[in-house]
Design an enzyme around this catalytic site. Structure first.
Site, PDB file in Angstrom:
ATOM      1  N   TRP A 165       2.335   2.833  -2.555  1.00 52.28           N
ATOM      2  CA  TRP A 165       1.861   3.668  -3.666  1.00 52.28           C
ATOM      3  C   TRP A 165       0.441   4.152  -3.407  1.00 52.28           C
ATOM      4  CZ3 TRP A 165       3.166   2.808  -9.459  1.00 52.28           C
ATOM      5  CH2 TRP A 165       4.557   2.863  -9.639  1.00 52.28           C
TER       6      TRP A 165
ATOM      7  N   LYS B 144       6.108  -0.559 -13.983  1.00 57.06           N
ATOM      8  CA  LYS B 144       7.477  -0.998 -13.721  1.00 57.06           C
ATOM      9  C   LYS B 144       7.864  -2.123 -14.668  1.00 57.06           C
ATOM     10  CE  LYS B 144       8.395  -3.102  -9.714  1.00 57.06           C
ATOM     11  NZ  LYS B 144       8.733  -3.150  -8.277  1.00 57.06           N
TER      12      LYS B 144
ATOM     13  N   ASP C 298      -5.844 -12.237  -9.223  1.00 56.07           N
ATOM     14  CA  ASP C 298      -4.729 -12.441 -10.138  1.00 56.07           C
ATOM     15  C   ASP C 298      -5.076 -11.744 -11.452  1.00 56.07           C
ATOM     16  OD1 ASP C 298      -2.865 -13.370 -11.969  1.00 56.07           O
ATOM     17  OD2 ASP C 298      -2.930 -15.442 -11.269  1.00 56.07           O
TER      18      ASP C 298
ATOM     19  N   ASP D  64      -4.441  -6.441  -6.236  1.00 57.39           N
ATOM     20  CA  ASP D  64      -3.242  -7.217  -5.922  1.00 57.39           C
ATOM     21  C   ASP D  64      -3.622  -8.663  -5.666  1.00 57.39           C
ATOM     22  OD1 ASP D  64      -0.195  -6.172  -4.927  1.00 57.39           O
ATOM     23  OD2 ASP D  64      -0.740  -8.222  -4.405  1.00 57.39           O
TER      24      ASP D  64
ATOM     25  N   GLY E 282       0.776  -1.231   0.000  1.00 65.47           N
ATOM     26  CA  GLY E 282       0.000   0.000   0.000  1.00 65.47           C
ATOM     27  C   GLY E 282       0.810   1.284   0.000  1.00 65.47           C
TER      28      GLY E 282
ATOM     29  N   ASP F  73       2.968  -1.088 -10.009  1.00 67.21           N
ATOM     30  CA  ASP F  73       4.262  -1.435  -9.421  1.00 67.21           C
ATOM     31  C   ASP F  73       4.355  -2.953  -9.294  1.00 67.21           C
ATOM     32  OD1 ASP F  73       6.749  -0.517  -8.441  1.00 67.21           O
ATOM     33  OD2 ASP F  73       6.109  -0.831  -6.372  1.00 67.21           O
TER      34      ASP F  73
END
Length: 197
Positions: free
Chosen positions: A52, A151, A83, A67, A50, A111
């Site tokens: 970000w 990312k 997922d 997530d 958490g 991220d």
């Protein structure tokens, strides 16, 4: 300053009550590139724990965080545990947007990353696959003119990745924030100005 950036940013995060040192990477990117603006609606992928999300929550009007791992609740944030490679993710996002009264989002940020294996070629390939999925989600839910931040571990497929997706956007940037370890191949790719079909 210590010789290890991990120590520096770890303790800074603790002091500022942030959930992870990754928060400083996002702060740098937002300050320099303004990927997310005040009042934006955002889909965040790879949100746990958490760090970000905390940064985004001070800026965005609505956040839908996703997530595979559980994330401790943050007020005002809609969390989906799923997922992203499962097809049900689209139903989950559709439902969340509908219930929040949102048709399209302004930004998609990610991220997300699998556990690092220590084998650069493997880690790069996995990050490429995750990036592809993030972009598939982004082009489905972004408004015209929206932005993406994600990312990736830099490698031989990075240029191909950018070439595939840049045609859907007005411009792109690549950055490595100071909070990233110098020895890491981690980079952040940003696409600006989504061209909705």
């Amino acid at each position: 300053m210590t010789g290890d950036r991990r120590d520096e940013y770890y303790w800074k995060a603790k002091k500022e009550q942030l959930r992870s040192r990754a928060a400083f990477k996002l702060e740098f990117l937002l300050d320099r590139y303004r990927v997310v603006r005040k009042g934006d609606a955002v889909i965040e992928i790879g949100s746990s724990p958490g760090g970000w999300t905390q940064v985004l929550n001070s800026l965005a009007r609505k956040i839908i965080s996703i997530d595979l791992q559980e994330m401790e609740e943050i007020a005002g944030v809609r969390f989906i545990r799923c997922d992203i490679f499962k097809e049900t993710i689209f139903d989950d996002i559709d439902r969340a947007l509908r219930e929040e009264g949102i048709e399209k989002v302004d930004d998609v940020v990610s991220d997300a990353m699998a556990k690092v294996s220590g084998i650069p070629s493997r880690d790069h390939a996995v990050s490429y696959q995750i990036g592809q999925r993030v972009m598939e989600i982004a082009v489905r839910y972004l408004r015209n003119g929206g932005n993406v931040l994600l990312k990736q571990f830099q490698g031989d497929m990075t240029n191909d990745f950018i070439a595939i997706w840049r045609k859907n956007f007005s411009s792109y940037k690549i950055s490595k924030p100071p909070a990233s370890r110098g020895s890491s191949s981690e980079i952040y790719i940003m696409f600006f100005g989504f061209k909705a079909p």
